[in-house]
Design an enzyme around this catalytic site. Structure first.
Site, PDB file in Angstrom:
ATOM      1  N   HIS A  50      34.783  39.991  34.455  1.00  0.00           N
ATOM      2  CA  HIS A  50      34.145  40.768  33.396  1.00  0.00           C
ATOM      3  C   HIS A  50      35.124  41.051  32.262  1.00  0.00           C
ATOM      4  O   HIS A  50      36.329  40.846  32.399  1.00  0.00           O
ATOM      5  CB  HIS A  50      33.582  42.086  33.958  1.00  0.00           C
ATOM      6  CG  HIS A  50      34.606  42.996  34.543  1.00  0.00           C
ATOM      7  ND1 HIS A  50      34.812  43.167  35.892  1.00  0.00           N
ATOM      8  CD2 HIS A  50      35.500  43.815  33.940  1.00  0.00           C
ATOM      9  CE1 HIS A  50      35.779  44.040  36.103  1.00  0.00           C
ATOM     10  NE2 HIS A  50      36.216  44.445  34.942  1.00  0.00           N
TER      11      HIS A  50
HETATM   12  P1  TYD Z   1      33.892  46.297  40.831  1.00  0.00           P
HETATM   13  O1  TYD Z   1      33.622  46.535  39.384  1.00  0.00           O
HETATM   14  O2  TYD Z   1      32.971  45.392  41.574  1.00  0.00           O
HETATM   15  O3  TYD Z   1      35.362  45.748  40.984  1.00  0.00           O
HETATM   16  P2  TYD Z   1      35.959  44.384  40.392  1.00  0.00           P
HETATM   17  O4  TYD Z   1      36.182  44.635  38.942  1.00  0.00           O
HETATM   18  O5  TYD Z   1      37.223  44.168  41.119  1.00  0.00           O
HETATM   19  O6  TYD Z   1      34.955  43.303  40.643  1.00  0.00           O
HETATM   20  O7  TYD Z   1      33.955  47.711  41.548  1.00  0.00           O
HETATM   21  C1  TYD Z   1      33.655  47.881  42.909  1.00  0.00           C
HETATM   22  C2  TYD Z   1      32.825  49.156  43.105  1.00  0.00           C
HETATM   23  O8  TYD Z   1      33.582  50.309  42.733  1.00  0.00           O
HETATM   24  C3  TYD Z   1      31.569  49.165  42.259  1.00  0.00           C
HETATM   25  O9  TYD Z   1      30.527  49.713  43.065  1.00  0.00           O
HETATM   26  C4  TYD Z   1      31.856  50.128  41.148  1.00  0.00           C
HETATM   27  C5  TYD Z   1      32.870  51.083  41.760  1.00  0.00           C
HETATM   28  N1  TYD Z   1      33.860  51.639  40.822  1.00  0.00           N
HETATM   29  C6  TYD Z   1      33.800  52.989  40.512  1.00  0.00           C
HETATM   30  O10 TYD Z   1      32.941  53.746  40.992  1.00  0.00           O
HETATM   31  N2  TYD Z   1      34.743  53.495  39.657  1.00  0.00           N
HETATM   32  C7  TYD Z   1      35.719  52.717  39.105  1.00  0.00           C
HETATM   33  O11 TYD Z   1      36.567  53.215  38.339  1.00  0.00           O
HETATM   34  C8  TYD Z   1      35.748  51.310  39.434  1.00  0.00           C
HETATM   35  C9  TYD Z   1      36.788  50.407  38.854  1.00  0.00           C
HETATM   36  C10 TYD Z   1      34.800  50.823  40.313  1.00  0.00           C
END
Ligand code: TYD
Length: 138
Positions: A50
């Site tokens: 992303h």
């Molecule tokens: P995700 O965005 O899938 O991680 P990556 O960028 O590594 O693919 O995040 C995993 C989960 O954590 C998703 O359910 C969203 C949650 N999350 C939060 O609640 N707060 C945060 O600051 C972050 C980074 C993720």
């Protein structure tokens, strides 16, 4: 358009070991509103995929190593984060993917914004639509 870059912060070492410090707006060029860390990553896993509208981030592999693929619509890059004093500054316009996590990798992320799922661009074509226009304006 801001470009991602690697900063090397000082290692304050003595006979007890090392210490490195990151101060708000001193060692990272933004105010830190959120901290999260990625760890116990399973072998072969890739994360990220992303870009953001607003959030700036600083990535530090405080233990172990991982690689980060970056794409800002003009150029792509691969960065190896393999030292706790290496800080990768990611701009909102950097599409990023993290992979090749070592078993002991703890990837610390400092972010300029609180978590907001609406600040994510998870569709690569949407990313190109949003940022390739801005890129042509530079
Ligand atoms: P995700 O965005 O899938 O991680 P990556 O960028 O590594 O693919 O995040 C995993 C989960 O954590 C998703 O359910 C969203 C949650 N999350 C939060 O609640 N707060 C945060 O600051 C972050 C980074 C993720």
């Amino acid at each position: 358009m801001n470009l991602s870059r690697i900063l090397e912060i000082d290692i304050l070492g003595d006979d007890r070991g090392n210490l490195s410090v990151i101060e708000n707006q001193v060692h990272v060029p933004f105010e830190v509103k959120r901290v999260f860390y990625i760890y116990s990553t399973k072998q072969g896993v890739c994360r990220g995929f992303h870009a953001h509208y607003k959030t700036r981030q600083a990535l530090i592999s405080v233990s172990g190593s991982c690689k980060v693929f970056l794409d800002n619509t003009i150029r792509t890059d691969e960065v190896l984060l393999d030292a706790p004093n290496k800080v990768l500054i990611l701009e909102p316009n950097d599409w990023h993917e993290m992979y090749d996590f070592s078993e002991d990798c703890v990837l610390l992320v400092l972010a300029s914004e609180l978590y907001d799922s609406k600040d994510y661009i998870r569709d690569y074509n949407k990313f190109l639509e949003v940022y390739s226009k801005k890129t042509q304006e530079v």
